[in-house]
Design an enzyme around this catalytic site. Structure first.
Site, mmCIF file in Angstrom:
data_model
loop_
_atom_site.group_PDB
_atom_site.id
_atom_site.type_symbol
_atom_site.label_atom_id
_atom_site.label_comp_id
_atom_site.label_asym_id
_atom_site.label_seq_id
_atom_site.Cartn_x
_atom_site.Cartn_y
_atom_site.Cartn_z
ATOM 1 N N LYS A 130 0.830 -1.201 0.000
ATOM 2 C CA LYS A 130 0.000 0.000 0.000
ATOM 3 C C LYS A 130 0.867 1.256 0.000
ATOM 4 C CE LYS A 130 -1.863 1.820 3.646
ATOM 5 N NZ LYS A 130 -2.649 2.090 4.874
ATOM 6 N N ASP A 148 -6.718 1.040 1.211
ATOM 7 C CA ASP A 148 -6.775 1.024 2.666
ATOM 8 C C ASP A 148 -8.182 0.634 3.104
ATOM 9 O OD1 ASP A 148 -8.336 3.235 2.135
ATOM 10 O OD2 ASP A 148 -7.233 4.596 3.455
#
Length: 220
Positions: A130, A148
């Site tokens: 991420k 997320d």
């Protein structure tokens, strides 16, 4: 027998276009809310943001980046100096160690420059997929999708990008969101999840895509 969570089919192409056209009209050039000036400061800011708010990270990094905005300056500041600057952030001791370690790798192996490669970025301590995707998108302009909890929620609620986990949602964005919206897709989705499509009580009454969203438990 192992039961798996059922995943809905993604929205049709025309509906995806309609949703992202509205999000784009409301915010043509969305950006990360983390404050940064260089790819290096972005790497550090995103690494510090795990289990912390962007607001809290920004408060800590303003002072940190004022004195250390390159790997070399961060190494010169040292572990104690970094720790002192970020002690208001959760898990600050481990994060300080990560910042020093990633700064050393960047200095020794990459000439002080942040690589624009996901694999290379993920070699840095404290940098996962991420984080790497945020850097690739926000610092280098690649259409990388950093998923997320906000994007996971919005992707499944709206069926823009349904998936059982963040990896599936990332692939669903890449596979289903029209190409012309890919560059800013993750920013539109994270901001939508943060401020409109919130977890406990989504603000459906002010949602710009209310009529296009198939989520059945809309808040009056």
């Amino acid at each position: 027998m192992v039961r798996t969570r059922r995943v809905n089919q993604p929205l049709p192409f025309a509906q995806q276009v309609a949703i992202f056209s509205r999000l784009a009209a409301a915010n043509p050039v969305p950006v990360t809310e983390l404050e940064f000036t260089t790819p290096f400061t972005l790497v550090v800011a995103v690494a510090l943001s795990a289990q912390a708010t962007d607001v809290g990270v920004n408060k800590a990094t303003r002072g940190l980046f004022a004195v250390a905005d390159t790997p070399q300056k961060m190494l010169a500041l040292g572990l104690d100096g970094v720790t002192e600057h970020i002690r208001t952030i959760g898990l600050f001791r481990q994060k300080a160690r990560n910042v020093i370690a990633l700064s050393r790798i960047l200095d020794e192996e990459f000439g002080g420059e942040v690589p624009d490669s996901r694999a290379a970025l993920m070699r840095l301590p404290g940098v996962g997929r991420k984080t790497a995707n945020v850097v690739l998108n926000s610092a280098f302009g690649h259409p990388a999708q950093a998923v997320d909890t906000h994007i996971f929620r919005v992707g499944n609620r709206t069926r823009i990008a349904p998936g059982r986990d963040v990896d599936e949602v990332e692939r669903a964005i890449e596979d289903n969101v029209p190409v012309r919206f890919q560059d800013h897709a993750h920013h539109w989705l994270i901001l939508h999840g943060r401020y409109i499509c919130q977890a406990r009580r989504p603000r459906c009454a002010v949602c710009p895509v209310h009529d296009l969203c198939p989520f059945e438990e809309k808040t009056p």
